[in-house]
Design a protein around this motif. Structure first.
Motif, PDB file in Angstrom:
ATOM      1  N   ASP A 172     -73.314 -33.639 -56.248  1.00 20.26           N
ATOM      2  CA  ASP A 172     -74.515 -34.144 -55.838  1.00 20.26           C
ATOM      3  C   ASP A 172     -75.289 -33.336 -54.838  1.00 20.26           C
ATOM      4  OD1 ASP A 172     -73.916 -36.320 -57.518  1.00 20.26           O
ATOM      5  OD2 ASP A 172     -73.318 -37.720 -55.781  1.00 20.26           O
ATOM      6  N   ARG A 173     -74.362 -32.466 -54.178  1.00 26.47           N
ATOM      7  CA  ARG A 173     -75.294 -31.667 -53.217  1.00 26.47           C
ATOM      8  C   ARG A 173     -75.414 -30.106 -53.762  1.00 26.47           C
ATOM      9  NH1 ARG A 173     -73.323 -35.699 -51.437  1.00 26.47           N
ATOM     10  NH2 ARG A 173     -74.248 -36.848 -49.568  1.00 26.47           N
ATOM     11  N   GLY A 174     -75.404 -29.805 -55.006  1.00 25.34           N
ATOM     12  CA  GLY A 174     -75.530 -28.643 -55.679  1.00 25.34           C
ATOM     13  C   GLY A 174     -74.561 -27.674 -55.807  1.00 25.34           C
ATOM     14  N   ALA A 175     -73.086 -28.110 -55.463  1.00 23.83           N
ATOM     15  CA  ALA A 175     -72.041 -27.151 -55.627  1.00 23.83           C
ATOM     16  C   ALA A 175     -72.033 -26.759 -57.024  1.00 23.83           C
ATOM     17  CB  ALA A 175     -70.707 -27.855 -55.201  1.00 23.83           C
ATOM     18  N   PRO A 176     -71.577 -25.450 -57.299  1.00 24.51           N
ATOM     19  CA  PRO A 176     -71.296 -25.156 -58.887  1.00 24.51           C
ATOM     20  C   PRO A 176     -69.744 -25.282 -59.067  1.00 24.51           C
ATOM     21  CG  PRO A 176     -71.500 -23.053 -57.503  1.00 24.51           C
ATOM     22  CD  PRO A 176     -71.894 -24.508 -56.340  1.00 24.51           C
ATOM     23  N   ALA A 177     -69.153 -25.191 -58.060  1.00 22.62           N
ATOM     24  CA  ALA A 177     -67.449 -25.476 -58.202  1.00 22.62           C
ATOM     25  C   ALA A 177     -66.637 -26.106 -56.822  1.00 22.62           C
ATOM     26  CB  ALA A 177     -67.081 -24.082 -58.486  1.00 22.62           C
ATOM     27  N   VAL A 178     -65.605 -26.521 -57.103  1.00 26.52           N
ATOM     28  CA  VAL A 178     -64.821 -26.613 -56.067  1.00 26.52           C
ATOM     29  C   VAL A 178     -63.784 -26.123 -55.832  1.00 26.52           C
ATOM     30  CG1 VAL A 178     -63.575 -28.717 -54.737  1.00 26.52           C
ATOM     31  CG2 VAL A 178     -65.994 -29.118 -55.751  1.00 26.52           C
ATOM     32  N   GLU A 179     -62.962 -25.460 -54.988  1.00 29.89           N
ATOM     33  CA  GLU A 179     -61.949 -24.991 -54.796  1.00 29.89           C
ATOM     34  C   GLU A 179     -60.824 -25.582 -53.972  1.00 29.89           C
ATOM     35  OE1 GLU A 179     -63.059 -20.198 -55.044  1.00 29.89           O
ATOM     36  OE2 GLU A 179     -62.207 -21.022 -53.326  1.00 29.89           O
ATOM     37  N   ALA A 180     -59.605 -25.522 -54.345  1.00 31.14           N
ATOM     38  CA  ALA A 180     -58.498 -26.287 -53.545  1.00 31.14           C
ATOM     39  C   ALA A 180     -57.396 -25.323 -53.497  1.00 31.14           C
ATOM     40  CB  ALA A 180     -58.157 -27.487 -54.150  1.00 31.14           C
ATOM     41  N   TYR A 181     -56.460 -25.629 -52.342  1.00 32.57           N
ATOM     42  CA  TYR A 181     -55.430 -24.520 -52.168  1.00 32.57           C
ATOM     43  C   TYR A 181     -54.023 -25.302 -51.953  1.00 32.57           C
ATOM     44  CZ  TYR A 181     -60.018 -22.750 -50.865  1.00 32.57           C
ATOM     45  OH  TYR A 181     -61.292 -22.249 -50.774  1.00 32.57           O
ATOM     46  N   PRO A 182     -53.691 -25.830 -52.987  1.00 31.25           N
ATOM     47  CA  PRO A 182     -52.403 -26.856 -52.670  1.00 31.25           C
ATOM     48  C   PRO A 182     -51.100 -25.897 -53.007  1.00 31.25           C
ATOM     49  CG  PRO A 182     -53.417 -26.887 -54.995  1.00 31.25           C
ATOM     50  CD  PRO A 182     -54.350 -25.954 -54.353  1.00 31.25           C
ATOM     51  N   LEU A 183     -50.060 -26.654 -52.639  1.00 32.51           N
ATOM     52  CA  LEU A 183     -48.548 -26.245 -52.877  1.00 32.51           C
ATOM     53  C   LEU A 183     -48.181 -26.154 -54.225  1.00 32.51           C
ATOM     54  CD1 LEU A 183     -46.721 -27.844 -49.938  1.00 32.51           C
ATOM     55  CD2 LEU A 183     -47.879 -25.523 -50.128  1.00 32.51           C
ATOM     56  N   ASP A 184     -47.588 -25.058 -54.623  1.00 33.30           N
ATOM     57  CA  ASP A 184     -47.182 -25.007 -56.037  1.00 33.30           C
ATOM     58  C   ASP A 184     -45.441 -25.392 -55.982  1.00 33.30           C
ATOM     59  OD1 ASP A 184     -46.470 -24.726 -58.914  1.00 33.30           O
ATOM     60  OD2 ASP A 184     -46.939 -22.858 -58.873  1.00 33.30           O
ATOM     61  N   ASN A 185     -45.391 -26.584 -55.566  1.00 35.39           N
ATOM     62  CA  ASN A 185     -43.810 -27.082 -55.483  1.00 35.39           C
ATOM     63  C   ASN A 185     -43.019 -27.139 -56.517  1.00 35.39           C
ATOM     64  OD1 ASN A 185     -45.428 -29.487 -55.993  1.00 35.39           O
ATOM     65  ND2 ASN A 185     -44.086 -30.508 -54.896  1.00 35.39           N
ATOM     66  N   GLN A 186     -43.614 -27.219 -57.777  1.00 30.63           N
ATOM     67  CA  GLN A 186     -42.626 -27.507 -58.841  1.00 30.63           C
ATOM     68  C   GLN A 186     -41.711 -28.800 -58.981  1.00 30.63           C
ATOM     69  OE1 GLN A 186     -42.392 -24.834 -61.607  1.00 30.63           O
ATOM     70  NE2 GLN A 186     -44.087 -23.952 -60.095  1.00 30.63           N
ATOM     71  N   GLY A 187     -42.716 -29.732 -58.285  1.00 28.15           N
ATOM     72  CA  GLY A 187     -42.067 -31.177 -58.489  1.00 28.15           C
ATOM     73  C   GLY A 187     -41.112 -31.421 -57.201  1.00 28.15           C
ATOM     74  N   GLU A 188     -40.788 -30.353 -56.531  1.00 27.03           N
ATOM     75  CA  GLU A 188     -39.804 -30.607 -55.174  1.00 27.03           C
ATOM     76  C   GLU A 188     -40.420 -31.328 -54.153  1.00 27.03           C
ATOM     77  OE1 GLU A 188     -37.257 -27.275 -54.173  1.00 27.03           O
ATOM     78  OE2 GLU A 188     -37.633 -26.354 -55.958  1.00 27.03           O
ATOM     79  N   ARG A 189     -39.636 -32.073 -53.389  1.00 27.37           N
ATOM     80  CA  ARG A 189     -40.004 -32.750 -52.314  1.00 27.37           C
ATOM     81  C   ARG A 189     -40.766 -31.906 -51.203  1.00 27.37           C
ATOM     82  NH1 ARG A 189     -39.294 -37.973 -50.668  1.00 27.37           N
ATOM     83  NH2 ARG A 189     -39.409 -38.400 -48.402  1.00 27.37           N
ATOM     84  N   ILE A 190     -41.964 -32.550 -50.777  1.00 23.32           N
ATOM     85  CA  ILE A 190     -42.363 -31.457 -49.495  1.00 23.32           C
ATOM     86  C   ILE A 190     -42.522 -32.451 -48.447  1.00 23.32           C
ATOM     87  CG2 ILE A 190     -43.884 -30.069 -51.010  1.00 23.32           C
ATOM     88  CD1 ILE A 190     -45.986 -31.854 -50.614  1.00 23.32           C
ATOM     89  N   ASP A 191     -42.393 -31.624 -47.027  1.00 25.76           N
ATOM     90  CA  ASP A 191     -42.614 -32.554 -45.769  1.00 25.76           C
ATOM     91  C   ASP A 191     -43.989 -33.191 -45.804  1.00 25.76           C
ATOM     92  OD1 ASP A 191     -43.275 -32.707 -42.922  1.00 25.76           O
ATOM     93  OD2 ASP A 191     -41.245 -32.030 -42.792  1.00 25.76           O
ATOM     94  N   THR A 192     -44.071 -34.335 -45.491  1.00 30.06           N
ATOM     95  CA  THR A 192     -45.185 -35.240 -45.342  1.00 30.06           C
ATOM     96  C   THR A 192     -46.153 -34.513 -44.653  1.00 30.06           C
ATOM     97  OG1 THR A 192     -44.100 -36.441 -43.589  1.00 30.06           O
ATOM     98  CG2 THR A 192     -44.063 -37.514 -46.018  1.00 30.06           C
ATOM     99  N   THR A 193     -45.811 -33.810 -43.388  1.00 30.77           N
ATOM    100  CA  THR A 193     -46.800 -33.071 -42.446  1.00 30.77           C
ATOM    101  C   THR A 193     -47.376 -31.882 -43.172  1.00 30.77           C
ATOM    102  OG1 THR A 193     -44.976 -31.657 -41.547  1.00 30.77           O
ATOM    103  CG2 THR A 193     -45.448 -33.731 -40.448  1.00 30.77           C
ATOM    104  N   MET A 194     -46.739 -31.589 -44.414  1.00 33.12           N
ATOM    105  CA  MET A 194     -47.561 -30.286 -44.910  1.00 33.12           C
ATOM    106  C   MET A 194     -48.146 -30.982 -46.270  1.00 33.12           C
ATOM    107  SD  MET A 194     -46.719 -27.804 -43.254  1.00 33.12           S
ATOM    108  CE  MET A 194     -45.825 -27.269 -41.865  1.00 33.12           C
ATOM    109  N   ALA A 195     -48.158 -32.142 -46.523  1.00 35.77           N
ATOM    110  CA  ALA A 195     -48.667 -32.701 -47.783  1.00 35.77           C
ATOM    111  C   ALA A 195     -50.267 -32.552 -47.836  1.00 35.77           C
ATOM    112  CB  ALA A 195     -48.030 -34.084 -48.060  1.00 35.77           C
ATOM    113  N   TYR A 196     -50.794 -32.472 -46.676  1.00 38.53           N
ATOM    114  CA  TYR A 196     -52.275 -32.559 -46.486  1.00 38.53           C
ATOM    115  C   TYR A 196     -53.027 -31.634 -47.767  1.00 38.53           C
ATOM    116  CZ  TYR A 196     -52.800 -28.350 -43.936  1.00 38.53           C
ATOM    117  OH  TYR A 196     -52.642 -27.157 -43.374  1.00 38.53           O
ATOM    118  N   VAL A 197     -52.564 -30.656 -47.977  1.00 34.11           N
ATOM    119  CA  VAL A 197     -53.046 -29.593 -48.925  1.00 34.11           C
ATOM    120  C   VAL A 197     -52.939 -29.982 -50.501  1.00 34.11           C
ATOM    121  CG1 VAL A 197     -52.701 -27.704 -47.371  1.00 34.11           C
ATOM    122  CG2 VAL A 197     -51.205 -28.210 -49.260  1.00 34.11           C
ATOM    123  N   GLY A 198     -52.238 -31.138 -50.618  1.00 32.13           N
ATOM    124  CA  GLY A 198     -52.142 -31.457 -51.920  1.00 32.13           C
ATOM    125  C   GLY A 198     -51.018 -30.615 -52.727  1.00 32.13           C
TER     126      GLY A 198
END
Length: 203
Positions: free
Chosen positions: A142-168
């Motif tokens: 809505d504000r004209g962005a041509p794309a959105v980037e994210a920088y998540p963990l590639d954890n292969q389905g393994e459990r991650i610490d909840t304090t690090m889960a903020y990146v998705g």
């Protein structure tokens, strides 16, 4: 196969709005004690020198200022009028990701960065993340962005610490229509992060 929880919210139940109400942002990412120093989702949003200088209530006041700006610093998801989840999203050029040595600059597209997802305790694992990401993407579009980037963990389905889960996770963003465009040299909780992107003119 798990049985769906009939009490879990559906995307239609979740109202994602621009984060213009400071108190609602603070309810999700702020400290329990007003004088405590927490990230308050400023670490990537402002310069490192300023971020280190701001302590205690000063961090909250800086977020209050950002909530009054256009664009505000992200989006808040509401359920029955209650703020329950937060996503930080902003033009990458105005964040530390513009100069981050561990996250590559892949091209000159003026992408927006989506770097933090937080759900309040008591509302986690209830299906809020998908509508939260979609609401953040809509906010950027809505504000004209041509794309959105994210920088998540590639954890292969393994459990991650909840304090690090903020990146998705990679899976979470793949389900939201993002694709991997580059590896990074950044890691969290022992897992590599990947650069993912969703082109908004294709959504």
């Amino acid at each position: 196969m798990p049985v769906p929880d009939p009490a879990a919210p559906t995307p239609a139940d979740v109202d994602v709005r621009p984060a213009t109400v400071f108190e609602d942002v603070a309810a999700i990412v702020g400290p329990r004690r007003p004088d405590a120093t927490v990230c308050f989702c400023l670490s990537y949003r402002i310069g490192s020198t300023e971020s280190r200088r701001l302590r205690g209530p000063a961090r909250g006041e800086r977020v209050r200022e950002l909530c009054a700006q256009d664009p505000p610093p992200g989006v808040v998801a509401y359920l029955d009028g209650e703020p329950v989840a937060w996503a930080a999203i902003h033009p990458r050029a105005d964040t530390s990701f513009a100069t981050n040595r561990r996250i590559p600059h892949v091209d000159d597209v003026d992408a927006w960065s989506l770097w933090c997802l937080r759900v309040r305790p008591g509302y986690r694992r209830t299906g809020l993340t998908a509508p939260l990401i979609e609401g953040a993407v809509r906010f950027a579009r809505d504000r004209g962005a041509p794309a959105v980037e994210a920088y998540p963990l590639d954890n292969q389905g393994e459990r991650i610490d909840t304090t690090m889960a903020y990146v998705g996770t990679r899976e979470m963003f793949e389900q939201a229509g993002f694709t991997v465009v580059a590896a990074t040299s950044s890691t969290l909780d022992g897992f590599p992060r990947v650069l993912m992107r969703r082109a908004l003119d294709e959504s």
